[in-house]
Design an enzyme around this catalytic site. Structure first.
Site, PDB file in Angstrom:
ATOM      1  N   LYS A 128      -3.438 -38.205 -19.183  1.00  0.00           N
ATOM      2  CA  LYS A 128      -3.255 -36.938 -19.886  1.00  0.00           C
ATOM      3  C   LYS A 128      -2.169 -36.090 -19.214  1.00  0.00           C
ATOM      4  O   LYS A 128      -1.423 -35.392 -19.892  1.00  0.00           O
ATOM      5  CB  LYS A 128      -4.578 -36.151 -19.946  1.00  0.00           C
ATOM      6  N   LYS A 135      -6.085 -54.933 -30.591  1.00  0.00           N
ATOM      7  CA  LYS A 135      -7.199 -54.625 -31.485  1.00  0.00           C
ATOM      8  C   LYS A 135      -6.899 -53.386 -32.318  1.00  0.00           C
ATOM      9  O   LYS A 135      -5.944 -52.668 -32.044  1.00  0.00           O
ATOM     10  CB  LYS A 135      -8.490 -54.449 -30.692  1.00  0.00           C
ATOM     11  N   LYS A 143      -6.854 -46.198 -32.987  1.00  0.00           N
ATOM     12  CA  LYS A 143      -6.497 -44.946 -33.648  1.00  0.00           C
ATOM     13  C   LYS A 143      -5.017 -44.638 -33.457  1.00  0.00           C
ATOM     14  O   LYS A 143      -4.373 -44.085 -34.328  1.00  0.00           O
ATOM     15  CB  LYS A 143      -7.286 -43.790 -33.027  1.00  0.00           C
TER      16      LYS A 143
END
Ligand code: TRP
Length: 326
Positions: free
Chosen positions: A107, A189, A192
């Site tokens: 982050k 995979k 989002k």
């Protein structure tokens, strides 16, 4: 106990990875499932979309089988005592270990202009979420393993300092290997954040599902009988095994083995079977979203259960710490 961040739409990977686990767990355990609306403030301070996102997460999980009468399904912000426990735990969490957390470092890299203390102490709040119910089993994916390890450390530290209050929480899954739902472009995979056209969302309409599936990576077919499948072909079969009938799968497996397979037909079949699977969920989600009264009632009922459990734990916590002067 587990938490779900109210950001973005759920996809097939979330369904077969997380939600199916919740739906099974609610039969076997006393469960607390939480929408992590406060955690989302660490990275999404703008709350314009928060209500809609919270409603969507609730509706999607309920449409997938999470039963608010079996599990407590609630919002993090409705359990005020979590903030109190978070404060106590912050006195036991060291700057050094928080700065070393992988998700924090990510982050810092992706939001360098908003490295706030809430972001640094994200794992402390997550620990409070879990141990406020004195939870033992936390159904989460691999990406949460470090947070779970930190939760164990904080819980143990509390116990050592103030006396045994908390059991050790650990990651929980029914099957050793989590079902990984491959993306449609043959790489990794469903996710989002990555290629949206390679991920099937529970909100996708029939036409979009068809379009995405028809774009799945294939080739000109096997060159010899009984060839091993390249990864991207194996992925298409993997998706088929999730949603198609056994005889359909057997037919295409046989076609592959004797080199008569037509990938166009395979993908058409897969697209229709995906639609059969996703469309009823999508319709249920939309019906729930229309019913704000029901959603309110779900949140109230969940908060009531979760608050009861939190209040009992916090009494033990305050007594253990010695915050009982009268
Ligand atoms: N950090 C989790 C995630 O990113 C969400 C979460 C918040 C959570 N509180 C939790 C998960 C408690 C498990 C238990 O998905």
């Amino acid at each position: 106990m587990s938490g779900i961040r109210p950001t973005g739409l759920l996809h097939l990977g979330n369904y077969f990875g997380a939600i199916r686990n919740y739906v099974k767990m609610q039969e076997d355990f006393e469960c607390y499932f939480m929408v992590a609306d406060l955690h989302s403030l660490t990275t999404h301070p703008d709350t314009k979309e928060l209500k809609a996102n919270v409603h969507r997460v609730l509706a999607e999980n309920i449409a997938c089988g999470l039963d608010p009468d079996k599990a407590a399904f609630y919002c993090q912000s409705h359990i005020h005592e979590t903030a109190e426990l978070y404060l106590y735990l912050n006195m036991m969490a060291y700057k050094g270990e928080l700065e070393k957390t992988a998700t924090f470092k990510d982050k810092v890299r992706s939001h360098p202009d908003n490295v706030n203390a809430g972001l640094l102490t994200y794992p402390v709040l997550q620990t409070a979420d879990i141990i406020i119910h004195r939870a033992k089993y936390v159904p989460v994916g691999k990406d949460q393993e470090q947070h779970l390890e930190m939760a164990r450390n904080f819980a143990n530290r509390f116990n050592h300092r103030y006396g045994e209050v908390f059991p050790e929480p650990s990651a929980f899954n029914y099957n050793q290997d989590l079902v990984k739902v491959p993306s449609l472009d043959g790489t990794g995979k469903m996710s989002k954040s990555e290629n949206q056209m390679a991920t099937l969302y529970l909100a996708d309409d029939d036409e979009l599902i068809r379009k995405k599936v028809m774009k799945a990576k294939t080739d000109s077919g096997p060159g010899a009988n009984n060839s091993p499948k390249p990864d991207y072909i194996e992925n298409v079969f993997l998706l088929m095994r999730l949603v198609s009938a056994d005889d359909v799968i057997r037919k295409f497996e046989a076609d592959y083995d004797n080199c008569s397979i037509r990938y166009g037909d395979l993908k058409k079949q897969l697209a229709e079977d995906m639609i059969q699977f996703i469309a009823p969920i999508r319709q249920k989600v939309n019906a729930i979203l229309e019913d704000e009264k029901y959603l309110r009632q779900v949140m109230e009922q969940g908060a009531e259960k979760a608050n009861r459990s939190a209040a009992a734990t916090m009494q033990l916590v305050r007594d253990a710490i010695g915050l009982n002067y009268y």
